[in-house]
Design a protein around this motif. Structure first.
Motif, PDB file in Angstrom:
ATOM      1  N   ARG A  72       0.784  -0.932  -0.634  1.00  0.00           N
ATOM      2  CA  ARG A  72      -0.011   0.421   0.128  1.00  0.00           C
ATOM      3  C   ARG A  72       1.112   1.097  -0.097  1.00  0.00           C
ATOM      4  O   ARG A  72       2.102   1.337   0.425  1.00  0.00           O
ATOM      5  CB  ARG A  72      -0.916  -0.439   1.092  1.00  0.00           C
ATOM      6  N   GLY A  73       0.159   2.063  -0.580  1.00  0.00           N
ATOM      7  CA  GLY A  73       0.655   3.819  -0.587  1.00  0.00           C
ATOM      8  C   GLY A  73       0.661   4.665   0.125  1.00  0.00           C
ATOM      9  O   GLY A  73      -1.223   4.770   0.077  1.00  0.00           O
ATOM     10  N   GLN A  74       0.127   5.965  -0.355  1.00  0.00           N
ATOM     11  CA  GLN A  74      -0.439   7.017   0.127  1.00  0.00           C
ATOM     12  C   GLN A  74      -1.751   6.776  -1.004  1.00  0.00           C
ATOM     13  O   GLN A  74      -0.754   7.118  -1.673  1.00  0.00           O
ATOM     14  CB  GLN A  74       0.786   8.163   0.028  1.00  0.00           C
ATOM     15  N   PRO A  75      -2.772   7.352  -0.480  1.00  0.00           N
ATOM     16  CA  PRO A  75      -3.662   7.063  -1.121  1.00  0.00           C
ATOM     17  C   PRO A  75      -4.280   8.563  -1.507  1.00  0.00           C
ATOM     18  O   PRO A  75      -3.815   9.801  -0.895  1.00  0.00           O
ATOM     19  CB  PRO A  75      -4.847   6.859   0.205  1.00  0.00           C
ATOM     20  N   GLY A  76      -4.690   8.374  -2.847  1.00  0.00           N
ATOM     21  CA  GLY A  76      -5.371   9.783  -3.372  1.00  0.00           C
ATOM     22  C   GLY A  76      -6.252   9.691  -4.091  1.00  0.00           C
ATOM     23  O   GLY A  76      -6.957   8.202  -4.907  1.00  0.00           O
ATOM     24  N   ARG A  77      -8.047  10.522  -4.494  1.00  0.00           N
ATOM     25  CA  ARG A  77      -8.632  10.552  -5.521  1.00  0.00           C
ATOM     26  C   ARG A  77      -8.131  11.057  -6.884  1.00  0.00           C
ATOM     27  O   ARG A  77      -8.043  12.514  -5.882  1.00  0.00           O
ATOM     28  CB  ARG A  77      -9.606  10.595  -4.714  1.00  0.00           C
ATOM     29  N   ALA A  78      -8.409  11.254  -7.999  1.00  0.00           N
ATOM     30  CA  ALA A  78      -9.021  12.065  -8.440  1.00  0.00           C
ATOM     31  C   ALA A  78     -10.146  11.897  -9.020  1.00  0.00           C
ATOM     32  O   ALA A  78     -10.937  10.725  -8.978  1.00  0.00           O
ATOM     33  CB  ALA A  78      -7.693  11.979  -9.968  1.00  0.00           C
ATOM     34  N   VAL A  79     -10.615  12.976  -9.767  1.00  0.00           N
ATOM     35  CA  VAL A  79     -12.318  13.210 -10.647  1.00  0.00           C
ATOM     36  C   VAL A  79     -12.191  13.060 -11.567  1.00  0.00           C
ATOM     37  O   VAL A  79     -11.848  13.581 -12.555  1.00  0.00           O
ATOM     38  CB  VAL A  79     -12.556  13.770  -9.527  1.00  0.00           C
ATOM     39  N   ALA A  80     -13.191  12.169 -12.283  1.00  0.00           N
ATOM     40  CA  ALA A  80     -12.959  11.905 -14.026  1.00  0.00           C
ATOM     41  C   ALA A  80     -13.935  12.973 -14.188  1.00  0.00           C
ATOM     42  O   ALA A  80     -14.700  13.988 -13.151  1.00  0.00           O
ATOM     43  CB  ALA A  80     -13.514  10.420 -14.398  1.00  0.00           C
ATOM     44  N   ALA A 186      -6.962  12.399 -15.788  1.00  0.00           N
ATOM     45  CA  ALA A 186      -6.979  13.072 -14.785  1.00  0.00           C
ATOM     46  C   ALA A 186      -6.229  12.159 -13.274  1.00  0.00           C
ATOM     47  O   ALA A 186      -5.705  12.758 -12.294  1.00  0.00           O
ATOM     48  CB  ALA A 186      -8.922  12.369 -14.384  1.00  0.00           C
ATOM     49  N   VAL A 187      -5.917  11.431 -13.109  1.00  0.00           N
ATOM     50  CA  VAL A 187      -4.919  10.527 -12.094  1.00  0.00           C
ATOM     51  C   VAL A 187      -3.920  11.423 -12.718  1.00  0.00           C
ATOM     52  O   VAL A 187      -3.256  11.285 -11.580  1.00  0.00           O
ATOM     53  CB  VAL A 187      -5.397   8.945 -12.757  1.00  0.00           C
ATOM     54  N   ILE A 188      -2.931  10.989 -13.788  1.00  0.00           N
ATOM     55  CA  ILE A 188      -2.011  12.538 -13.914  1.00  0.00           C
ATOM     56  C   ILE A 188      -2.011  13.524 -13.796  1.00  0.00           C
ATOM     57  O   ILE A 188      -1.145  13.881 -12.539  1.00  0.00           O
ATOM     58  CB  ILE A 188      -1.818  12.563 -15.233  1.00  0.00           C
ATOM     59  N   ASP A 189      -3.136  14.679 -13.650  1.00  0.00           N
ATOM     60  CA  ASP A 189      -3.128  15.612 -13.120  1.00  0.00           C
ATOM     61  C   ASP A 189      -2.936  16.005 -11.873  1.00  0.00           C
ATOM     62  O   ASP A 189      -3.321  16.784 -10.779  1.00  0.00           O
ATOM     63  CB  ASP A 189      -4.542  16.431 -13.733  1.00  0.00           C
ATOM     64  N   ALA A 190      -4.017  14.913 -11.451  1.00  0.00           N
ATOM     65  CA  ALA A 190      -4.201  14.934  -9.793  1.00  0.00           C
ATOM     66  C   ALA A 190      -2.892  14.334  -9.004  1.00  0.00           C
ATOM     67  O   ALA A 190      -1.790  14.508  -8.182  1.00  0.00           O
ATOM     68  CB  ALA A 190      -5.289  14.112  -8.932  1.00  0.00           C
ATOM     69  N   ALA A 191      -1.828  13.168  -9.057  1.00  0.00           N
ATOM     70  CA  ALA A 191      -0.609  12.137  -8.939  1.00  0.00           C
ATOM     71  C   ALA A 191       0.797  12.920  -9.346  1.00  0.00           C
ATOM     72  O   ALA A 191       1.480  12.780  -8.722  1.00  0.00           O
ATOM     73  CB  ALA A 191      -1.659  10.660  -9.006  1.00  0.00           C
ATOM     74  N   ALA A 192       0.181  13.302  -9.996  1.00  0.00           N
ATOM     75  CA  ALA A 192       1.931  13.727 -11.111  1.00  0.00           C
ATOM     76  C   ALA A 192       1.593  15.104 -11.834  1.00  0.00           C
ATOM     77  O   ALA A 192       1.461  15.016 -12.715  1.00  0.00           O
ATOM     78  CB  ALA A 192       2.428  12.606 -12.046  1.00  0.00           C
TER      79      ALA A 192
END
Length: 404
Positions: A72-80, A186-192
């Motif tokens: 498990r890692g640091q959790p996060g959520r992106a919104v589509a 959306a995931v890239i914009d939120a996480a990286a």
């Protein structure tokens, strides 16, 4: 009654119940019967020699002892763009992974040093996209090897793993691979949101990357440092025969979409049926996931858990997107970056010829066909896949070669 006789009766009863159910679905009986027959034959011997209680105990023991999927890692959520919540986890670079007693991040010892050296990695984020009916945990071995050495993002596709149910799909909107490409953005914009990226995708995950490139070629041009396609396809999946004879595969192609829609509307009933015929589904999963005979039973069980956890209505709504998938026109976007294309030589889902077709569009790419490997090559031959990914990361300077 002896265990042998009971086992034979179980096989016959399961086949009869399944046949009756599929007959109610129309011509699907003929199509699905061809698929199921091989798996039923494969589990019949086990049923004749191993008791039901013993099989259940073995599954529980494997589930309890297997570490697979536990990272498990640091959790996060992106919104589509339709409001669906997409779950991801980030593994950050550890500040000190040099070897030595108590050194932080030195978990795999000499193996890690041989692969990745001792210097600090470059500021690159590796984004892993998983396949159909799987989750981010399908990258367990590669995640373990890279953990702490390079920044990684692992995410669950919509309606899979810990991500939310696709909102549009819950309202009856058909799913397309283009939607998955937008989800990845959306995931890239939120996480990286900044810095160079390495995109790694298995099966549907590779298709997701192609959809991203189709919609956002500027992102590939400006930020993507390398790409790895694992067991995936750029199109013509409707021509895959799944190792079936011509008559069988034609029947499957004709009726399966309708059957899945029907089953997807009876989720509770179907899920009970899946649990009741766990051995049959285990045989199917093994046949279409692995190519070698000596797969670690715990790994095979892990694959079962991943696939079985995907609800039947999700299976049904995703399936049509694959026959419509055609992103060969998006592949030129990757021509200016290092590309790894890897597939198993016994992959019945996305055959090696599909990887070769991608390589035809990307002539400078490294093409690796792994012997005795099926669709889940990253679980079946984790060392091979990890080594090839490591080589790719070393080549772009994301992780340095072994220090002198």
């Amino acid at each position: 009654m002896s265990e042998t006789s009971a086992g034979a009766g179980d096989v016959a009863a399961t086949a009869a119940v399944a046949a009756a159910g599929w007959r109610r679905a129309g011509f699907a009986g003929a199509a699905i019967g061809v698929l199921a027959a091989g798996a039923a034959a494969g589990v019949a011997v086990e049923r004749l020699t191993v008791g039901r209680g013993m099989r259940k105990k073995a599954r529980l023991a494997l589930d309890a002892s297997g570490p697979y999927g536990s990272l498990r890692g640091q959790p996060g959520r992106a919104v589509a763009d339709d409001g669906t919540e997409l779950y991801y986890e980030v593994d950050e670079v550890e500040p000190d992974f040099a070897p030595g007693p108590g050194a932080k991040g030195s978990g795999t010892g000499p193996r890690r040093r041989r692969l990745f050296g001792r210097k600090a990695p470059g500021p690159v984020t590796v984004v892993f996209s998983h396949g159909y009916c799987l989750s981010q945990d399908s990258w367990h071995f590669q995640r373990a090897a890279l953990r702490g050495l390079v920044r990684t993002v692992h995410w669950d596709q919509r309606s899979h793993g810990r991500s939310g149910r696709g909102r549009d799909q819950a309202q009856g909107v058909p799913l397309g691979i283009d939607q998955l490409g937008r989800d990845l953005k959306a995931v890239i914009d939120a996480a990286a949101p900044e810095g160079p990226l390495v995109l790694v995708g298995h099966s549907m995950g590779g298709m997701t990357m192609m959809a991203l490139a189709d919609r956002h070629p500027e992102l590939i041009r400006d930020r993507v440092a390398a790409v790895a396609f694992v067991g995936t396809s750029s199109g013509k999946l409707g021509e895959v025969n799944f190792g079936l004879p011509v008559a069988g595969v034609n029947a499957v192609r004709r009726v399966l979409p309708g059957v899945l829609r029907a089953l997807g509307s009876q989720t509770e009933l179907v899920e009970r049926g899946r649990r009741a015929t766990a051995d049959l589904f285990a045989g199917l999963i093994k046949r279409y996931s692995f190519g070698s005979r000596d797969v670690d039973p715990a790994v095979s069980r892990f694959a079962e858990r991943l696939i079985e956890s995907t609800p039947i209505d999700v299976v049904a709504e995703f399936y049509p997107a694959f026959t419509e998938h055609d992103k060969s026109g998006a592949l030129p976007a990757f021509r200016d970056v290092p590309v790894l294309i890897l597939a198993g030589d016994k992959d019945l889902v996305t055959p090696g010829t599909h990887s070769e077709a991608i390589a035809d569009q990307l002539p400078d790419a490294e093409l690796v066909i792994v012997p005795d490997a099926g669709h889940l090559v990253m679980l079946e031959h984790p060392q091979t896949v990890t080594d090839r990914l490591a080589d790719l990361l070393v080549r772009i300077g994301a992780v340095p070669a072994e220090a002198p």
